[in-house]
Scaffold this motif. Structure first.
Motif, mmCIF file in Angstrom:
data_model
loop_
_atom_site.group_PDB
_atom_site.id
_atom_site.type_symbol
_atom_site.label_atom_id
_atom_site.label_comp_id
_atom_site.label_asym_id
_atom_site.label_seq_id
_atom_site.Cartn_x
_atom_site.Cartn_y
_atom_site.Cartn_z
ATOM 1 N N VAL A 285 51.815 41.589 17.161
ATOM 2 C CA VAL A 285 51.294 40.913 15.899
ATOM 3 C C VAL A 285 50.373 41.918 15.054
ATOM 4 O O VAL A 285 49.704 42.808 15.728
ATOM 5 N N ILE A 286 50.029 41.322 14.029
ATOM 6 C CA ILE A 286 49.144 42.039 13.053
ATOM 7 C C ILE A 286 47.822 41.231 13.435
ATOM 8 O O ILE A 286 47.683 39.937 13.397
ATOM 9 N N ALA A 287 46.687 41.912 13.845
ATOM 10 C CA ALA A 287 45.529 41.188 14.126
ATOM 11 C C ALA A 287 44.444 41.711 12.946
ATOM 12 O O ALA A 287 44.046 42.878 12.736
ATOM 13 N N ILE A 288 43.854 40.648 12.036
ATOM 14 C CA ILE A 288 42.973 40.956 10.872
ATOM 15 C C ILE A 288 41.872 40.611 11.729
ATOM 16 O O ILE A 288 41.416 39.415 12.035
ATOM 17 N N VAL A 289 41.111 41.511 12.081
ATOM 18 C CA VAL A 289 39.611 41.594 12.927
ATOM 19 C C VAL A 289 38.679 41.511 11.965
ATOM 20 O O VAL A 289 38.290 42.395 10.974
ATOM 21 N N ILE A 290 37.740 40.349 11.978
ATOM 22 C CA ILE A 290 36.625 39.966 10.967
ATOM 23 C C ILE A 290 35.381 39.977 11.727
ATOM 24 O O ILE A 290 35.304 39.066 12.771
ATOM 25 N N SER A 291 34.302 40.739 11.513
ATOM 26 C CA SER A 291 32.976 40.662 12.007
ATOM 27 C C SER A 291 32.136 39.495 11.476
ATOM 28 O O SER A 291 32.686 38.815 10.621
#
Length: 437
Positions: free
Chosen positions: A138-144
């Motif tokens: 899957v695509i993981a959009i990682v947001i801080s």
């Protein structure tokens, strides 16, 4: 529209040339001061990581310039490879396209949204698929946590991408699980392998990213790709200063070609790195003049009159002050004492946070109507605009997927970070030649 359609490929060429310039400087094939400027204030570990051979040709796959329309043409004030607004522009493009599909008093004409109704979604999806390659997952959009304000729009975008057949999750770094086989994401459906990490956090924030070192390790080992790449040298406003530096003109002309070099130097404002190093008495600061006299040191700038200081000071990058309008000082909008203090502060900050001085270009005025949710009425506003086109890179192709316009009241000098603004996706004007958005 020709300006915007050709700008994306031009900026990719600029990024590629900047990347090569930095790499050649780092290994001694170009002057060492180039890499020194771009590395200033960054931890040695990140610099070493960014220079790894396996990342040598990696470039940002999202290109988002901030463009100010002026009476003399378009001006690019900065480039952003980790931009907000992707989900917002996608959602508004879809909403305005659907609204105009049924003509009404609010939308009397069918709007031809730049990039199309779903251009932002399809363009972002194509870029992510290209970056993932043949990997499963899957695509993981990682947001801080620093970027938490953008989580709602990227959560919306993740759902839209999943609806397009590209399973995507918007997550916090702590949600990633690390195994010897790769990275996993725990979901209600079980542990899912991650095929690509989309980095929605600034590199200055790495010490505050939970599991940040493990993520870097996984990328280094080739367990998962990440975009944008961990290349802080490509995220500096100092790049504009390098473009305008006379000693580097032969390099840029060779890499970009004379025509593109002249075009970029015309639309990217002259910029200088505020370096506190002494300038010899026989030298001047290239291209900087105050009152018709060549500037020999920064104190000349501090004593400039209000009319002479149409400049902006802002952090070059790698700082929590380098995004939005934080850390920005507009010369002609400040009393002389505060302007002098801003210069002094920027020079003192050079070891940790280099700043740049950039020519200020006044945006042209527009008259717009907006809906007032309090009164339920349409109101008129005079304002100045920032146009933010979104380009997605897929292989050698650079596609314009949409343009977000932000219009702030005309009396505001800085468009970034204003709480009162009109935001709208750009569309082509109906029944005319498609020359302007």
């Amino acid at each position: 529209m020709s300006f915007f359609n050709t700008l994306g490929p031009q900026l990719l060429r600029f990024y590629r040339s900047l990347n090569r310039l930095y790499a050649e400087s780092a290994r001694g094939a170009q002057p060492a001061w180039i890499a020194s400027y771009l590395d200033q204030g960054k931890p040695e570990g990140l610099i070493t990581y960014s220079r790894m051979k396996r990342f040598r040709d990696h470039l940002p796959a999202v290109i988002r310039p901030d463009i100010i329309p002026t009476s003399d043409g378009m001006v690019i004030t900065e480039l952003d490879s980790v931009p907000g607004g992707i989900g917002l522009t996608a959602a508004m493009s879809r909403a305005y396209a659907d609204l105009s599909s049924h003509p009404s008093a609010l939308a009397p004409h069918r709007l031809e949204i730049v990039g199309g109704r779903d251009g932002m979604i399809k363009g972002f999806a194509a870029m992510l698929r290209e970056q993932r390659g043949q990997r499963e997952g899957v695509i993981a959009i990682v947001i801080s946590e620093e970027a938490r304000d953008y989580r709602p729009e990227m959560t919306w975008m993740a759902a839209a991408l999943s609806a397009e057949g590209l399973t995507t999750y918007c997550i916090e770094p702590r949600e990633i699980r690390f195994t010897e086989e790769g990275l996993l994401l725990a979901t209600a459906s079980g542990n899912l392998p991650i095929g690509l990490v989309y980095r929605f956090y600034e590199l200055f924030d790495l010490p505050n990213i939970p599991k940040g070192e493990l993520l870097q390790y996984a990328v280094k080992k080739g367990w998962v790709p990440v975009t944008p790449p961990y290349k802080p040298a490509l995220e500096e406003k100092s790049a504009f200063a390098l473009l305008h530096h006379p000693a580097l003109t032969p390099y840029w002309q060779s890499e970009l070609g004379q025509e593109l070099f002249l075009h970029l130097t015309a639309i990217m404002p002259r910029t200088w790195i505020l370096d506190p190093a002494s300038v010899p008495p026989s030298a001047v600061i290239p291209g900087l003049s105050i009152g018709g006299r060549a500037a020999m040191n920064w104190t000349d700038l501090a004593g400039a009159t209000q009319k002479e200081r149409h400049f902006v000071i802002k952090p070059s990058g790698f700082s929590e002050l380098a995004w939005g309008s934080r850390g920005v000082s507009v010369g002609h909008d400040l009393p002389q004492s505060e302007w002098a203090a801003a210069i002094d502060s920027a020079l003192k900050a050079f070891p940790q946070t280099p700043h740049v001085l950039q020519e200020f270009h006044k945006g042209r005025q527009y008259q717009l109507n907006y809906f007032d949710p309090v009164t339920g009425e349409l109101r008129a506003m005079a304002g100045r605009a920032r146009l933010s086109p979104y380009y997605f890179v897929t292989g050698e192709s650079v596609e314009l997927a949409g343009i977000l316009a932000t219009v702030c009241p005309a009396d505001k000098k800085v468009i970034h970070g204003m709480k009162d603004a009109i935001m709208i996706p750009c569309a082509l004007e109906p029944h005319v030649e498609h020359s302007q958005p």
